[in-house]
Design a protein around this motif. Sequence first.
Motif, PDB file in Angstrom:
ATOM      1  N   ASP A  93      80.765  -8.547  -2.409  1.00  0.00           N
ATOM      2  CA  ASP A  93      80.155  -9.198  -3.571  1.00  0.00           C
ATOM      3  C   ASP A  93      79.674 -10.607  -3.260  1.00  0.00           C
ATOM      4  OD1 ASP A  93      80.313  -7.048  -5.200  1.00  0.00           O
ATOM      5  OD2 ASP A  93      81.984  -7.759  -6.418  1.00  0.00           O
ATOM      6  N   PRO A 102      75.192  -4.814  -6.539  1.00  0.00           N
ATOM      7  CA  PRO A 102      76.464  -4.083  -6.493  1.00  0.00           C
ATOM      8  C   PRO A 102      76.201  -2.584  -6.572  1.00  0.00           C
ATOM      9  CG  PRO A 102      76.081  -4.898  -8.700  1.00  0.00           C
ATOM     10  CD  PRO A 102      74.964  -5.440  -7.853  1.00  0.00           C
ATOM     11  N   SER A 119      75.723   0.688  -8.164  1.00  0.00           N
ATOM     12  CA  SER A 119      75.487   0.950  -9.581  1.00  0.00           C
ATOM     13  C   SER A 119      74.580   2.160  -9.762  1.00  0.00           C
ATOM     14  CB  SER A 119      74.844  -0.271 -10.257  1.00  0.00           C
ATOM     15  OG  SER A 119      73.598  -0.573  -9.655  1.00  0.00           O
ATOM     16  N   ASP A 164      78.480   0.578 -13.156  1.00  0.00           N
ATOM     17  CA  ASP A 164      78.101  -0.605 -12.381  1.00  0.00           C
ATOM     18  C   ASP A 164      79.362  -1.335 -11.913  1.00  0.00           C
ATOM     19  OD1 ASP A 164      77.077  -3.001 -11.394  1.00  0.00           O
ATOM     20  OD2 ASP A 164      75.545  -3.156 -12.935  1.00  0.00           O
ATOM     21  N   TYR A 177      79.635  -4.337 -10.919  1.00  0.00           N
ATOM     22  CA  TYR A 177      79.329  -5.771 -10.917  1.00  0.00           C
ATOM     23  C   TYR A 177      80.606  -6.615 -10.886  1.00  0.00           C
ATOM     24  CZ  TYR A 177      77.622 -10.287 -12.601  1.00  0.00           C
ATOM     25  OH  TYR A 177      77.350 -11.626 -12.744  1.00  0.00           O
TER      26      TYR A 177
END
Length: 465
Positions: free
Chosen positions: A255, A270, A272, A309, A311
């Motif tokens: 990340d 990311p 997803s 996702d 994220y």
Amino acid sequence: SKSGTNQLHGDVFEFVRNAAFNAANYFSYNPTTGSKTVDALKRNQFGGVLGGPILRNRLFFFGGYQQTQIRDVQNGKTAFVPTAAELNGDFSAVSAPIYNPATGAQYPGNQIDPKTFDPAAVKFATNYLPKAGSPTGEIAYALPLSQSFNEYIARGDYETPSQKDHLFARYYLDKYNDNPFLDPSNYLSLVSYSQIYSHNAIIGETHTFTPNLLNDFRLSFSRVSTNAGPPSKSISVADLGVAVTQPANFAKALDGISVSGYFNANSSFPPSIMNRTNYLLADDVSWIHGKHSVAFGGMIARGQTILRDAYLAGGTFSFTADNTASPAGGGGNALASFLLGSIREFKQGNGEFKDDRDWVAALYAQDDYHVTQRLTVNMGVRWAPFIPWYEVNGRVEQFRMANYYAGIKSTQFPNAPAGLLFPGDAGMPKYGVTSTKFDFSPRVGFALDPAGKGTTSIRGGFGIF
């Protein structure tokens, strides 16, 4: 989109751009070599279309294809990585004094015992960053660009013998790919991939009742599916030995590791998946009657969004100089903070997961009234009730400041922080917001030629949207 005709027509085409054809930038002249830099962009766009009759005067087809390939390199990227001396604890080249973040004591001569370095930081610096090519650790690198577009279209048209009905169907597909890149020895040049497929299909029928009364019917479907993430064989911080929970059921991703003033390594996208789908049914009627041009109709649509996702689920780590600065302020070095594992900021989320649905409906009517040759009045109204999106698994929440200050917690999830509300809590709508059934949007307008000479026009209007 075009319709086929009684004659067979087609085209093929190609547009190409590359270093063999590109002109050199005038300002890129190098007096030492006596040459100019030519743009390295490669773009190739090609395809064709074909349309014609299947049944003369009745049934026609049309189709097309286009592909676009883009290749480029983004040069001029720079960063600073640890030098061999710094990896051995020698920061004597750094002018600012460096302090032990654990004790606050200054490192004599900016010499740090490498045995106190964080193993994860050392592993990343030695295995996943390029070697320093200068005494300062500055390195240059490039980001490759590799994109492709594939577009398809197919259409059919049918005209009834009475010519009162025209039926058509069309399907369009656009496939976009942004290709990944990974150099395992240089995570600064990592490029994530993204894949976006856009589908659009429609069936339409136009019926002519009389020369002044027409009905237009449409049934359509659209979907955009997105898949993105880091290249395969990417690492996560768990591979470096960091004991931070990594997201399950997702590909490995980095990340973000950011060292202020030195380098920033991240996966940019990311892992997803998102699918957005929409179904639409619409009908419109046009009627010309005397001085009136009347239109009315309605539509209803069904929307769906599915999101998976990761994220921030892997965590981001940032390192700054103040962690190794003097307790009284001053000094410090971000790279030393990184190698010592002294984090300024850590962020981690739980990703984003949604299964949303919605309904949209509307009715409208309007009239363009030609009062005289000099005055036209427009009147209309649309009724479009607001129906909120709803999450099928109840993943909805609200934050209310008054509840937070009062220390009021959710009765549905008592462990949630004060101020957060969920469906089932007092005053919390089931879908987060309430629907409204009486949303009317009126329209009134006029156009006036005051002298009737066609040289002056006065217009005005009012609407609620």
